[in-house]
Design a protein around this motif. Structure first.
Motif, PDB file in Angstrom:
ATOM      1  N   GLY A 192       1.027  -0.964  -0.284  1.00 31.54           N
ATOM      2  CA  GLY A 192       0.072   0.188  -0.129  1.00 31.54           C
ATOM      3  C   GLY A 192       1.296   1.700  -0.386  1.00 31.54           C
ATOM      4  O   GLY A 192       0.432   2.049  -0.064  1.00 31.54           O
TER       5      GLY A 192
ATOM      6  N   GLU B 194       2.109  14.006  -1.992  1.00 26.80           N
ATOM      7  CA  GLU B 194       1.659  15.513  -3.239  1.00 26.80           C
ATOM      8  C   GLU B 194       1.583  17.083  -2.083  1.00 26.80           C
ATOM      9  O   GLU B 194       1.710  16.755  -0.513  1.00 26.80           O
ATOM     10  CB  GLU B 194       0.094  15.091  -3.128  1.00 26.80           C
ATOM     11  CG  GLU B 194       0.496  13.963  -4.550  1.00 26.80           C
ATOM     12  CD  GLU B 194      -0.140  12.693  -3.589  1.00 26.80           C
ATOM     13  OE1 GLU B 194       0.543  11.551  -4.023  1.00 26.80           O
ATOM     14  OE2 GLU B 194      -0.043  12.762  -2.696  1.00 26.80           O
TER      15      GLU B 194
ATOM     16  N   ARG C 165      -2.601  -1.823 -12.434  1.00 28.35           N
ATOM     17  CA  ARG C 165      -1.971  -0.547 -11.566  1.00 28.35           C
ATOM     18  C   ARG C 165      -0.997  -0.291 -13.063  1.00 28.35           C
ATOM     19  O   ARG C 165      -0.435   0.879 -12.951  1.00 28.35           O
ATOM     20  CB  ARG C 165      -0.905  -0.480 -10.657  1.00 28.35           C
ATOM     21  CG  ARG C 165      -1.755   0.852  -9.456  1.00 28.35           C
ATOM     22  CD  ARG C 165      -1.765   0.096  -8.160  1.00 28.35           C
ATOM     23  NE  ARG C 165      -3.304  -0.252  -8.060  1.00 28.35           N
ATOM     24  CZ  ARG C 165      -3.781  -1.123  -6.744  1.00 28.35           C
ATOM     25  NH1 ARG C 165      -2.743  -1.564  -6.372  1.00 28.35           N
ATOM     26  NH2 ARG C 165      -4.434  -1.196  -6.544  1.00 28.35           N
TER      27      ARG C 165
ATOM     28  N   LYS D 273       3.903   9.922  -1.847  1.00 29.66           N
ATOM     29  CA  LYS D 273       2.809   9.810  -1.497  1.00 29.66           C
ATOM     30  C   LYS D 273       2.554  11.791  -1.211  1.00 29.66           C
ATOM     31  O   LYS D 273       1.862  12.239  -0.258  1.00 29.66           O
ATOM     32  CB  LYS D 273       1.567   9.270  -0.645  1.00 29.66           C
ATOM     33  CG  LYS D 273       1.409   7.830  -1.237  1.00 29.66           C
ATOM     34  CD  LYS D 273      -0.096   7.378  -0.598  1.00 29.66           C
ATOM     35  CE  LYS D 273       0.374   5.158  -1.245  1.00 29.66           C
ATOM     36  NZ  LYS D 273      -0.305   4.993   0.163  1.00 29.66           N
TER      37      LYS D 273
ATOM     38  N   LYS E  66       4.674   1.068  -4.486  1.00 29.62           N
ATOM     39  CA  LYS E  66       5.231   0.295  -5.028  1.00 29.62           C
ATOM     40  C   LYS E  66       4.975   0.141  -6.498  1.00 29.62           C
ATOM     41  O   LYS E  66       5.418  -0.018  -7.751  1.00 29.62           O
ATOM     42  CB  LYS E  66       5.638  -0.931  -3.928  1.00 29.62           C
ATOM     43  CG  LYS E  66       6.318  -1.001  -3.139  1.00 29.62           C
ATOM     44  CD  LYS E  66       6.791  -1.847  -2.255  1.00 29.62           C
ATOM     45  CE  LYS E  66       5.883  -2.892  -2.304  1.00 29.62           C
ATOM     46  NZ  LYS E  66       4.814  -3.035  -1.731  1.00 29.62           N
ATOM     47  N   SER E  67       4.316  -0.428  -6.944  1.00 32.63           N
ATOM     48  CA  SER E  67       3.217  -0.388  -8.140  1.00 32.63           C
ATOM     49  C   SER E  67       3.097   1.021  -9.063  1.00 32.63           C
ATOM     50  O   SER E  67       3.834   0.844  -9.839  1.00 32.63           O
ATOM     51  CB  SER E  67       2.547  -1.606  -8.402  1.00 32.63           C
ATOM     52  OG  SER E  67       2.204  -2.402  -7.548  1.00 32.63           O
ATOM     53  N   THR E  68       2.475   1.622  -8.371  1.00 30.23           N
ATOM     54  CA  THR E  68       2.072   2.699  -8.446  1.00 30.23           C
ATOM     55  C   THR E  68       3.239   4.002  -9.038  1.00 30.23           C
ATOM     56  O   THR E  68       3.665   4.490 -10.269  1.00 30.23           O
ATOM     57  CB  THR E  68       1.025   3.813  -8.098  1.00 30.23           C
ATOM     58  OG1 THR E  68       0.581   3.459  -7.651  1.00 30.23           O
ATOM     59  CG2 THR E  68       0.745   5.100  -8.520  1.00 30.23           C
TER      60      THR E  68
END
Ligand SMILES: Nc1nc2c(ncn2[C@@H]2O[C@H](COP(=O)(O)OP(=O)(O)O)[C@@H](O)[C@H]2O)c(=O)[nH]1
Ligand SMILES: [Mg+2]
Length: 357
Positions: free
Chosen positions: A88, A227, A131, A225, A91-93
């Motif tokens: 969560g 932002e 993803r 994350k 990583k994949s994103t």
């Protein structure tokens, strides 16, 4: 549709139709076919070469080993980057946006996932396929999902060999995703050139179940994350990890692991991150540390393979199999000691050993 092709390693901008896939999958390939297919980056044969390497069929194994011998002279140019972090963390994103960015900068990117316990996370692998959809359709990228099962040693054996195939195929950046679950990270750090740890913002949740040992492996920590609306938490986390790293002895005399703020989703901080990775590579190449590490990794690989092969051979040995039930029972009941039992089994295996050695 894309997911289907990712699943078997046949990622293609213009996916072949089912009949073509079927025919190509059935055709027997010679060693030369495999070698040419990999070196010319033909996706169909590349995928089959990796399947060959992953196969536990003895005939496939023999051919796979010959293939790796032929490919070895073409290996070594790829930069192998291990990526870890709790499920969560993104990583994949991250891999999707970083991978696409790298291809824009002229790189060819291969991705593979190492998850020794993939039965547990079958769902997340399915999620990863969607993803990474744009990366899966990127002609300069190649995604290979992890083999569906196997114990840690088995999966990592094929991971290294798969990386050799990707390296020989001219993918100059190889991204290896692993789930932060304790022991996986060490294994992946031992087969990569750069180890990236992703963290969540919000320093309050301490090390997020990521063990101190994992931080020691990190060549860079990226707080993900981050932002704009997350700025305060992000900065707090960055400082937290920078402090955590500060009190640790760095693994390399040539590199102090930086802590960066990134956002995989928004694509923030990725150029800075890549700059650091290149800087790391430059410094370690210059100092000879990169080559020294790779030498050490090959020796580790050799020993881990010896362990695997010896264990397999021992468990399959007829004399061992005959004696095992009685000896196991005796050990369980305490009728014999473990050292004596081990000695007997090793002798049954054909080793002339005594209790001291
Ligand atoms: N806000 C934000 N969310 C993200 C970011 N990266 C991933 N996510 C979300 O976090 C969740 C887990 O992402 P995923 O890439 O599957 O994480 P993995 O389990 O580490 O591979 C998904 O809902 C993503 O949309 C990011 O940079 N910012
Ligand atoms: Mg993932």
């Amino acid at each position: 549709m894309t997911a289907l092709f990712v699943d078997t390693g046949k990622v293609s901008v213009n996916p072949p139709n089912d009949r073509q896939v079927w025919r190509a999958q059935r055709a027997t390939l010679s060693l030369d076919d495999y070698v040419e297919g990999v070196l010319s980056r033909d996706r169909m044969r590349l995928a089959r070469a990796i399947s060959l390497v992953e196969s536990s069929n003895p005939d496939h194994q023999r051919l796979a080993q010959e293939l790796l011998v032929r490919l070895a002279p073409h290996c070594g140019a790829a930069h192998r980057i291990g990526i870890t972090g709790v499920p969560g963390v993104g990583k994949s994103t991250f891999i999707e946006s970083f991978g696409n960015r790298l291809t824009e900068w002229g790189h060819r990117v291969a991705v593979l996932a190492v998850d020794p316990s993939s039965s547990r996370s079958g769902g997340s692998i399915l999620g990863d396929k969607t993803r990474m959809e744009t990366l899966a359709n990127n002609p300069d990228a190649y995604i290979r999902p992890s083999p569906s099962s196997g114990r840690l040693g088995g999966v990592t054996r094929t991971t290294r060999e798969t990386m050799m195939v990707m390296d020989a195929a001219g993918y100059d950046v190889i991204l290896v995703e692993t789930v932060g679950a304790g022991q996986n990270e060490t294994v992946v750090a031992d087969m990569t050139d750069f180890f990236l740890v992703l963290m969540l913002p919000g320093a309050g949740d301490e090390l997020q179940g990521i063990k101190k040992g994992v931080l020691e492996l990190a060549d860079l920590i990226a707080v993900n994350k981050c932002e704009d609306d997350n700025e305060q938490k992000a900065e707090a986390a960055r400082q937290h990890y920078a402090n955590a790293l500060h009190i640790m002895t760095p693994a390399s005399a040539n590199w102090r692991p930086p802590v960066l703020k990134i956002s995989g989703l928004a694509g923030l901080g990725l150029d800075d991150l890549w700059e650091r990775i290149e800087e790391h590579r430059g410094l370690l190449t210059e100092s000879g540390e990169l080559e020294a590490t790779r030498r050490r990794q090959r020796i580790k690989w050799m020993w881990s393979m010896i362990e695997d092969k010896l264990m397999d051979a021992m468990k399959a040995h007829p004399q061992v199999k005959t004696r095992l039930p009685a000896i196991s029972a005796a050990v369980e009941e305490g009728a014999t000691t473990v050292p004596v039992a081990v000695l007997e089994l090793l002798r049954a295996f054909g080793l002339s050993v005594d209790l001291n050695g």
